[in-house]
Design a protein around this motif. Structure first.
Motif, PDB file in Angstrom:
ATOM      1  N   THR A   1       1.041  -1.330  -0.057  1.00 19.78           N
ATOM      2  CA  THR A   1      -0.026   0.133  -0.097  1.00 19.78           C
ATOM      3  C   THR A   1       1.102   1.190  -0.014  1.00 19.78           C
ATOM      4  N   ASN A   2       0.942   2.093  -0.929  1.00 21.74           N
ATOM      5  CA  ASN A   2       1.849   3.163  -1.305  1.00 21.74           C
ATOM      6  C   ASN A   2       3.402   2.594  -1.261  1.00 21.74           C
ATOM      7  N   GLU A   3       4.143   2.829  -0.116  1.00 19.81           N
ATOM      8  CA  GLU A   3       5.178   2.056   0.095  1.00 19.81           C
ATOM      9  C   GLU A   3       5.476   1.375   1.178  1.00 19.81           C
ATOM     10  N   ASP A   4       4.253   0.975   1.873  1.00 19.72           N
ATOM     11  CA  ASP A   4       4.268   0.324   2.843  1.00 19.72           C
ATOM     12  C   ASP A   4       4.035  -1.228   2.601  1.00 19.72           C
ATOM     13  N   LEU A   5       5.030  -2.350   2.629  1.00 17.38           N
ATOM     14  CA  LEU A   5       4.912  -3.683   2.466  1.00 17.38           C
ATOM     15  C   LEU A   5       4.773  -4.635   3.528  1.00 17.38           C
ATOM     16  N   LYS A   6       3.752  -5.552   3.402  1.00 15.73           N
ATOM     17  CA  LYS A   6       3.682  -6.451   4.543  1.00 15.73           C
ATOM     18  C   LYS A   6       3.605  -7.790   3.827  1.00 15.73           C
ATOM     19  N   LEU A   7       4.303  -8.918   4.311  1.00 13.48           N
ATOM     20  CA  LEU A   7       4.121 -10.213   3.932  1.00 13.48           C
ATOM     21  C   LEU A   7       3.388 -11.035   4.912  1.00 13.48           C
ATOM     22  N   PHE A   8       2.755 -12.043   4.542  1.00 12.53           N
ATOM     23  CA  PHE A   8       1.747 -12.954   5.180  1.00 12.53           C
ATOM     24  C   PHE A   8       2.012 -14.429   4.946  1.00 12.53           C
ATOM     25  N   THR A   9       2.645 -15.023   6.229  1.00 14.25           N
ATOM     26  CA  THR A   9       3.184 -16.324   5.823  1.00 14.25           C
ATOM     27  C   THR A   9       3.026 -17.247   6.887  1.00 14.25           C
ATOM     28  N   GLU A  10       3.606 -18.368   6.738  1.00 15.64           N
ATOM     29  CA  GLU A  10       3.616 -19.553   8.032  1.00 15.64           C
ATOM     30  C   GLU A  10       4.997 -19.687   8.089  1.00 15.64           C
ATOM     31  N   ILE A  11       5.763 -19.744   9.406  1.00 20.06           N
ATOM     32  CA  ILE A  11       6.937 -19.851   9.778  1.00 20.06           C
ATOM     33  C   ILE A  11       6.879 -20.906  11.094  1.00 20.06           C
ATOM     34  N   GLU A  12       7.398 -22.085  11.005  1.00 25.14           N
ATOM     35  CA  GLU A  12       7.590 -22.952  12.079  1.00 25.14           C
ATOM     36  C   GLU A  12       6.191 -23.285  12.595  1.00 25.14           C
ATOM     37  N   GLY A  13       5.252 -23.283  11.895  1.00 31.18           N
ATOM     38  CA  GLY A  13       3.872 -23.565  12.276  1.00 31.18           C
ATOM     39  C   GLY A  13       3.071 -22.629  12.796  1.00 31.18           C
ATOM     40  N   MET A  14       3.627 -21.420  12.506  1.00 35.56           N
ATOM     41  CA  MET A  14       3.042 -20.435  13.232  1.00 35.56           C
ATOM     42  C   MET A  14       2.440 -19.035  12.212  1.00 35.56           C
ATOM     43  N   LEU A  15       1.547 -18.598  12.274  1.00 42.62           N
ATOM     44  CA  LEU A  15       1.098 -17.355  11.204  1.00 42.62           C
ATOM     45  C   LEU A  15       2.068 -16.298  11.480  1.00 42.62           C
ATOM     46  N   CYS A  16       2.561 -15.737  10.360  1.00 43.28           N
ATOM     47  CA  CYS A  16       3.489 -14.649  10.751  1.00 43.28           C
ATOM     48  C   CYS A  16       3.459 -13.357   9.730  1.00 43.28           C
ATOM     49  N   ASN A  17       3.198 -12.294  10.172  1.00 41.64           N
ATOM     50  CA  ASN A  17       3.165 -11.132   9.439  1.00 41.64           C
ATOM     51  C   ASN A  17       4.903 -10.517   9.664  1.00 41.64           C
ATOM     52  N   VAL A  18       5.533 -10.266   8.323  1.00 37.33           N
ATOM     53  CA  VAL A  18       6.661  -9.940   8.135  1.00 37.33           C
ATOM     54  C   VAL A  18       6.690  -8.520   7.381  1.00 37.33           C
ATOM     55  N   GLN A  19       7.620  -7.498   7.861  1.00 32.62           N
ATOM     56  CA  GLN A  19       7.619  -6.219   7.175  1.00 32.62           C
ATOM     57  C   GLN A  19       9.030  -6.041   6.901  1.00 32.62           C
ATOM     58  N   PRO A  20       9.307  -6.250   5.667  1.00 33.60           N
ATOM     59  CA  PRO A  20      10.595  -5.894   5.241  1.00 33.60           C
ATOM     60  C   PRO A  20      11.138  -4.712   5.204  1.00 33.60           C
ATOM     61  N   GLN A  21      12.332  -4.339   5.417  1.00 28.43           N
ATOM     62  CA  GLN A  21      12.937  -3.087   5.684  1.00 28.43           C
ATOM     63  C   GLN A  21      13.434  -2.722   4.252  1.00 28.43           C
ATOM     64  N   ILE A  22      12.843  -1.995   3.197  1.00 28.43           N
ATOM     65  CA  ILE A  22      13.683  -1.807   1.753  1.00 28.43           C
ATOM     66  C   ILE A  22      13.852  -0.388   1.734  1.00 28.43           C
ATOM     67  N   ALA A  23      15.165  -0.199   1.451  1.00 32.18           N
ATOM     68  CA  ALA A  23      15.668   1.122   1.187  1.00 32.18           C
ATOM     69  C   ALA A  23      15.216   1.480  -0.155  1.00 32.18           C
ATOM     70  N   LYS A  24      14.775   2.832  -0.175  1.00 36.31           N
ATOM     71  CA  LYS A  24      14.088   3.344  -1.484  1.00 36.31           C
ATOM     72  C   LYS A  24      15.460   3.850  -2.261  1.00 36.31           C
ATOM     73  N   LYS A  25      15.710   3.201  -3.352  1.00 42.53           N
ATOM     74  CA  LYS A  25      16.809   3.944  -4.232  1.00 42.53           C
ATOM     75  C   LYS A  25      16.260   4.134  -5.539  1.00 42.53           C
ATOM     76  N   GLY A  26      16.949   5.174  -6.073  1.00 41.49           N
ATOM     77  CA  GLY A  26      16.737   5.452  -7.792  1.00 41.49           C
ATOM     78  C   GLY A  26      15.369   6.146  -7.605  1.00 41.49           C
ATOM     79  N   ASN A  27      15.141   6.307  -9.260  1.00 38.14           N
ATOM     80  CA  ASN A  27      13.912   6.905  -9.567  1.00 38.14           C
ATOM     81  C   ASN A  27      13.115   6.090 -10.752  1.00 38.14           C
TER      82      ASN A  27
END
Length: 354
Positions: free
Chosen positions: A278-304
């Motif tokens: 959403t705009n520049e806000d990214l969230k991943l939704f997955t399963e890790i080790e049998g648990m539901l997890c939300n992951v928010q990557p920290q992505i540096a904005k580069k270039g144009n």
């Protein structure tokens, strides 16, 4: 190595705001000619940046044997006409989106590129955002599993560009926010999905805010307004796309609607994980080790995105990179957009010929 010589056709807001700087900054290109029906406006840009030649007739510019690249930034209806003429004249072409205003015209562009052996690329700047590059690699490397459905769009509260000018005149633009904004987010979703082939489309369009003068979007500054001009395009479009692999995609695009705020979004769901951008806000939704997890990557904005797309095009022309965009993807895009308009007109789903 001598710099590639570039001539631009159309010197309005998109050229000045998104293309000009990239051509001037690229060490392998030299902007040598500008063409615009408003020759005085083009001349002012030429004088400011030391560009040697200015034309009001693009055919006269194409007759130059020293031109290597033609940059097309005209109103939408002229994209295919100028691009095909430039390709037939032996020039590489970089065109602003949308590819064309009809599937037939987009196909003509793709065929002209194939026959000429020259590079044709249409602006897909969102593919070059840092977050987009991450998501493409994430999906391509199998982390999402089978991507089977999603939704995407670009919705504005009040942001009609150039009201009364060519943006809102269907004869020149081909449509409203669907063809203006939809290209961006539909393309990003399809690219991450692996460019499945569309087979059926349904959609609806609405024109509810043709009289408004309110604006809360910086993007509404694009285009020249005309109080006595035409507004015969939609201000909101919604649709649903089916693909040959069984996947589906919902879309919504608006220049004006009663929402909280302007939002660009892509959400895709796979069997291993999904994401929400959403705009520049990214969230991943997955399963890790049998648990539901939300992951928010920290992505540096580069270039144009716009500039990086043009620099990539130059690398492709020089044989230093494989093209991230192929003309047949442009044909599919315009087939989708045209089918949504046709579905809205007919009130039923439209099947696409294979």
């Amino acid at each position: 190595m001598a710099a590639l010589k570039v001539g631009a056709v159309g010197t309005g807001g998109m050229f000045r705001g998104a293309h000009l700087t990239a051509w001037l900054a690229n060490p392998d290109t030299e902007l040598v000619a500008l063409c615009d029906s408003n020759k005085e406006a083009a001349q002012a840009i030429a004088d400011e940046h030391g560009i040697a030649s200015v034309y009001s007739d693009y055919k006269e510019m194409l007759a130059r044997e020293d031109l290597d690249i033609v940059n097309v930034c005209t109103p939408n209806v002229f994209h295919s006409e100028v691009s095909v003429a430039a390709l037939k004249a032996g020039k590489h072409v970089f065109c602003e989106k949308p590819d064309a205003v009809s599937p037939q015209e987009a196909f003509r562009m793709a065929e002209a590129a194939k026959e000429s052996g020259k590079v044709l690329m249409v602006m897909r700047n969102n593919r070059f955002r840092s977050v987009s590059q991450f998501l493409k690699a994430y999906a391509q490397n199998g982390h999402m599993g089978d991507i089977y459905t999603g939704r995407c769009g670009w919705i504005r509260r009040r942001g009609i560009p150039g009201k009364g000018g060519w943006f809102t005149t269907k004869e020149l633009s081909g449509g409203g926010p669907l063809i203006d904004l939809g290209v961006h987010m539909i393309d990003l979703a399809l690219w991450i999905m692996g460019n499945p082939k569309p087979v059926a489309v349904s959609g609806s369009t609405y024109t509810k805010f043709a009289e408004t003068e309110l604006s809360d979007s910086e993007h509404s500054a694009f285009g020249s307004k005309s109080a006595a001009g035409v507004f015969d395009v939609e201000d909101l479009a919604a649709g649903f796309i089916r693909f040959d692999n069984g996947a589906t995609l919902q879309i919504e695009c608006s220049w004006a609607s009663n929402i909280e705020q302007e939002t660009r979004f892509v959400e895709l769901r796979g069997t291993k994980s999904g994401f929400s951008l959403t705009n520049e806000d990214l969230k991943l939704f997955t399963e890790i080790e049998g648990m539901l997890c939300n992951v928010q990557p920290q992505i540096a904005k580069k270039g144009n995105g716009h500039g990086d797309n043009i620099h990539h095009f130059v690398d492709v022309v020089l044989g230093r990179a494989e093209p991230i965009f192929k003309p047949d993807q442009g044909v599919d895009m315009i087939r989708i957009l045209s089918a949504i308009y046709e579905s809205a007109k007919q009130g039923k789903e439209v099947r696409l010929d294979s």
